[in-house]
Design a protein around this motif. Structure first.
Motif, PDB file in Angstrom:
ATOM      1  N   HIS A 192      -2.306  25.742  69.285  1.00 16.10           N
ATOM      2  CA  HIS A 192      -2.345  24.503  70.313  1.00 16.10           C
ATOM      3  C   HIS A 192      -1.115  23.635  70.107  1.00 16.10           C
ATOM      4  O   HIS A 192      -0.708  22.552  70.613  1.00 16.10           O
ATOM      5  CB  HIS A 192      -3.536  23.681  69.257  1.00 16.10           C
ATOM      6  N   GLU A 235      -2.804  32.995  73.534  1.00 12.87           N
ATOM      7  CA  GLU A 235      -3.509  31.893  73.712  1.00 12.87           C
ATOM      8  C   GLU A 235      -2.325  30.657  73.788  1.00 12.87           C
ATOM      9  O   GLU A 235      -2.444  29.908  74.591  1.00 12.87           O
ATOM     10  CB  GLU A 235      -4.254  31.561  72.608  1.00 12.87           C
ATOM     11  N   ARG A 236      -1.065  30.799  72.934  1.00  8.85           N
ATOM     12  CA  ARG A 236      -0.133  29.619  72.724  1.00  8.85           C
ATOM     13  C   ARG A 236       0.701  29.805  74.053  1.00  8.85           C
ATOM     14  O   ARG A 236       0.871  28.508  74.646  1.00  8.85           O
ATOM     15  CB  ARG A 236       0.624  30.100  71.590  1.00  8.85           C
ATOM     16  N   ARG A 239      -1.752  27.940  76.633  1.00  9.19           N
ATOM     17  CA  ARG A 239      -1.903  26.477  76.318  1.00  9.19           C
ATOM     18  C   ARG A 239      -0.534  25.749  76.775  1.00  9.19           C
ATOM     19  O   ARG A 239      -0.327  24.791  77.266  1.00  9.19           O
ATOM     20  CB  ARG A 239      -2.295  26.455  75.010  1.00  9.19           C
ATOM     21  N   ASP A 243       0.264  22.750  79.223  1.00  3.60           N
ATOM     22  CA  ASP A 243       0.978  21.584  78.871  1.00  3.60           C
ATOM     23  C   ASP A 243       1.854  21.147  79.827  1.00  3.60           C
ATOM     24  O   ASP A 243       2.259  20.075  80.217  1.00  3.60           O
ATOM     25  CB  ASP A 243       1.265  21.793  77.515  1.00  3.60           C
TER      26      ASP A 243
END
Length: 305
Positions: A192, A235-236, A239, A243
């Protein structure tokens, strides 16, 4: 950064990336600058063959016609003098390329002019110039010769590696120092936390803005992330792009598989990667730009000639 061309997407390109200057370059390497100058003058009415980035330039310029307004600019940024560069401009006119601006630096590194032009991307065959441009904060790549020439189509397809290209090399440093387990552990715990931007983040943002000026179903630009990452390290990345509010049309998480077959399947016009091994394989099927940035380029034996 300066935006000398009113917020357009600006590609700066060297003569040898745009055209095949291998014969005259050989004269320069063997006989020196004066012989090179004389050779270019004697052959200045002979049209040069397209170089490795020629198709990319033509497709980028065609976006202006698709939009009905000037949103893309290509400028010639060359170590030539204006005298030896006349042959290049004659060839530009022959191919009806809408390139009217140039900086001829007379043998010196031309990277100081990139800011004045508001450059988003610099492509060259001169590795030293590319590294100087990267150090100055510009997206830049060394175009490697020998790649396959794709059949012409109307869609511009650009593929990017992730770490040290679109993203910083922070995770790659962990991988190279601690191995796969340490890398995956970092990515799980940092899923995240957005990655910092790499040298090509700004160029991708500029491409994304162009894409948004077209309806999704008729956009002539298609982008892809082609990365050795796989789950759980995906996933990073996802995300991070959220962002940044950046859209990629396709994302390929290959888990270390050879990228070449996937680049061929995507039909990329150009692929940007920081690792020379990936570039050497990719150049066999697609025009490839080596991005000499990050930990993989800190060892001299990993920097291509």
């Amino acid at each position: 950064m300066s935006k000398g061309l009113n917020g357009k997407l600006v590609l700066a390109i060297s003569s040898r990336a745009l055209f095949d200057l291998s014969d005259s370059h050989q004269v320069y390497m063997v006989q020196g600058i004066e012989a090179y100058r004389q050779y270019q003058i004697e052959h200045e009415d002979e049209v040069l063959e397209p170089g490795d980035a020629f198709a990319l330039v033509r497709k980028l310029l065609s976006i202006n016609a698709s939009l009905g307004r000037e949103r893309v600019e290509v400028v010639l940024v060359s170590r030539n003098s204006a005298d030896t560069g006349l042959r290049v401009f004659n060839s530009i006119q022959h191919y009806d390329l809408a390139i009217s601006r140039a900086a001829f630096s007379g043998g010196r590194n031309p990277h100081p002019y990139l800011n004045a032009f508001g450059c988003d991307l610099f492509l060259s065959t001169h590795a030293e110039d590319v590294r100087s441009a990267l150090d100055a904060g510009f997206a830049a790549a060394t175009i490697l010769s020998g790649g396959a020439r794709r059949a012409e189509n109307n869609e511009l397809r650009i593929a990017f590696d992730g770490d040290a290209v679109l993203f910083s090399d922070e995770s790659e440093r962990v991988y190279q120092s601690g191995g796969l387990e340490a890398f995956q552990s970092l990515e799980r715990t940092s899923a995240h936390s957005p990655l910092r931007g790499g040298p090509f983040k700004g160029f991708l943002e500029a491409l994304n803005l162009l894409q948004r000026e077209f309806p999704d179903e008729t956009c002539p630009i298609r982008t892809a992330l082609v990365t050795a990452r796989s789950a759980p390290a995906h996933e990073r990345v996802i995300r991070t792009l959220r962002d940044w509010d950046i859209r990629l049309d396709e994302s390929l998480f290959l888990g270390g598989l050879d990228k070449s077959a996937f680049l061929e399947a995507f039909a990329a016009d150009v692929f940007f990667d920081d690792q020379t091994g990936h570039c050497e394989r990719a150049r066999q099927v697609v025009a490839t730009g080596h991005v000499p940035h990050g930990i993989s380029n800190e060892r001299p034996d990993r920097i291509p000639e």
